[in-house]
Design an enzyme around this catalytic site. Structure first.
Site, PDB file in Angstrom:
ATOM      1  N   ALA A  25       0.826  -1.150   0.145  1.00 27.10           N
ATOM      2  CA  ALA A  25      -0.086   0.084  -0.051  1.00 27.10           C
ATOM      3  C   ALA A  25       0.907   1.232   0.007  1.00 27.10           C
ATOM      4  O   ALA A  25       1.906   1.207   0.641  1.00 27.10           O
ATOM      5  CB  ALA A  25      -1.054  -0.051   1.233  1.00 27.10           C
ATOM      6  N   GLU A  78       3.617  -7.230   8.319  1.00 31.69           N
ATOM      7  CA  GLU A  78       2.577  -6.223   8.993  1.00 31.69           C
ATOM      8  C   GLU A  78       2.726  -6.221  10.439  1.00 31.69           C
ATOM      9  O   GLU A  78       2.644  -4.956  11.044  1.00 31.69           O
ATOM     10  CB  GLU A  78       1.164  -6.333   8.429  1.00 31.69           C
ATOM     11  CG  GLU A  78       0.710  -5.909   7.090  1.00 31.69           C
ATOM     12  CD  GLU A  78       1.245  -6.862   5.816  1.00 31.69           C
ATOM     13  OE1 GLU A  78       0.610  -6.935   4.911  1.00 31.69           O
ATOM     14  OE2 GLU A  78       2.238  -7.883   6.359  1.00 31.69           O
ATOM     15  N   GLY A 113       1.270  -6.125   1.058  1.00 29.13           N
ATOM     16  CA  GLY A 113       0.349  -5.945   0.062  1.00 29.13           C
ATOM     17  C   GLY A 113       0.980  -6.540  -1.351  1.00 29.13           C
ATOM     18  O   GLY A 113       0.137  -6.932  -2.224  1.00 29.13           O
ATOM     19  N   GLU A 121       0.458 -10.156  -1.115  1.00 30.80           N
ATOM     20  CA  GLU A 121      -1.023 -10.270  -1.603  1.00 30.80           C
ATOM     21  C   GLU A 121      -1.514 -10.093  -2.846  1.00 30.80           C
ATOM     22  O   GLU A 121      -2.672 -10.739  -3.400  1.00 30.80           O
ATOM     23  CB  GLU A 121      -1.839  -9.592  -0.643  1.00 30.80           C
ATOM     24  CG  GLU A 121      -1.719  -9.791   0.949  1.00 30.80           C
ATOM     25  CD  GLU A 121      -1.890  -8.728   1.996  1.00 30.80           C
ATOM     26  OE1 GLU A 121      -3.166  -9.421   2.778  1.00 30.80           O
ATOM     27  OE2 GLU A 121      -1.998  -7.580   1.963  1.00 30.80           O
TER      28      GLU A 121
END
Length: 262
Positions: free
Chosen positions: A65, A129, A106, A109
């Protein structure tokens, strides 16, 4: 400048994350463009497989992100696909992640939202994270243990430490490990070529059955398999495959449904 580049190469679509100055961090524009390209990909009957890659080989597949956007309170998700326009997108066609460099948070992901993985040996995969009092919020916490042994996935989530691509390959997470980083995209195209050599609707039905099988009962899996078979029987390719075998030639796939008889 486009945040996501989109090009067609035969039956293969290539999606390139293209924010090099931000290490391909995901912002709203990237998510929106990826979703729009996925819409075009899914709607095009001549595109059968997609490859997701990066404009920053060796540096980062994606940094996750864009924290500048997040800290400013701006949404970085798209309406349908969510994060990166991809992680929640209701796809039917297979995607290959072509990774050269770190795929963290991310970024991992995004990789997990793809079906197959081609990676250079210098790549790393991780969900750090917890080191910032967060959890993987774009599918990582439930997709990771589906692709890796539970204890390995749990170790990654709880420690935030990454694993190298060589180990990921040994664990079956990476499909193709490439020792020459300059050949990652080529290897992804070779894998895509092996897929597009097959009947496209059969490929899509097979993909959906595998995806659904982990969450369904045996009875549901039998029913889904029967439904998939009924769909295939309505295609031109269902008859082309056996016919080509009998005639001792390569099949000519169309990916189209048979015209209904009045």
């Amino acid at each position: 400048m486009s945040e996501v580049l989109f090009e067609r190469k035969g039956h293969v679509a290539v999606f390139t994350l293209n924010r090099p100055k931000a290490r391909n961090a995901v912002n709203a524009a990237l998510s929106a463009q990826m979703e729009a390209h996925l819409d075009a990909f899914e709607a095009d009957d001549d595109l059968w497989v997609g490859i997701v890659t990066s404009s920053t080989p060796g540096k980062a597949f994606s940094a996750g992100a864009d924290l500048k956007e997040v800290s400013a309170g701006r949404s970085i998700e798209s309406p349908t696909g969510g994060f990166a326009g991809l992680v929640r997108y209701p796809r039917k066609k297979p995607l290959i992640a072509a990774v050269d460099g770190p795929a963290l948070a991310g970024g991992l992901e995004i990789v997990l939202a793809c079906d197959l993985i081609v990676a250079s040996s210098r790549s790393r995969f991780g969900v750090p994270e917890v080191k910032r009092s967060l959890i993987p919020g774009a599918g990582g916490v439930f997709r990771l243990p589906r692709r890796l042994p539970r204890n390995v996935a749990l170790e990654m989530v709880l420690t935030g430490d990454p694993i190298p691509a060589v180990r990921a390959n040994e664990l079956g997470f990476v499909n193709v490990l490439v020792h020459d980083p300059s050949q990652v995209l080529r290897a992804a195209h070779e894998l895509a070529g092996r897929i597009v050599a097959n009947a496209p609707i059969a490929v899509r039905e097979g993909l959906q059955l595998v995806e659904n099988s982990t969450l369904a009962t045996d009875e549901q899996n039998w029913e889904m398999s029967a439904n998939a078979f009924r769909t295939l029987m309505k295609t031109e390719d269902y008859y082309e495959g056996p016919r080509a075998f009998v005639e001792k030639r390569a099949p000519k796939w169309t990916g189209k449904m048979r015209a209904s008889k009045l």
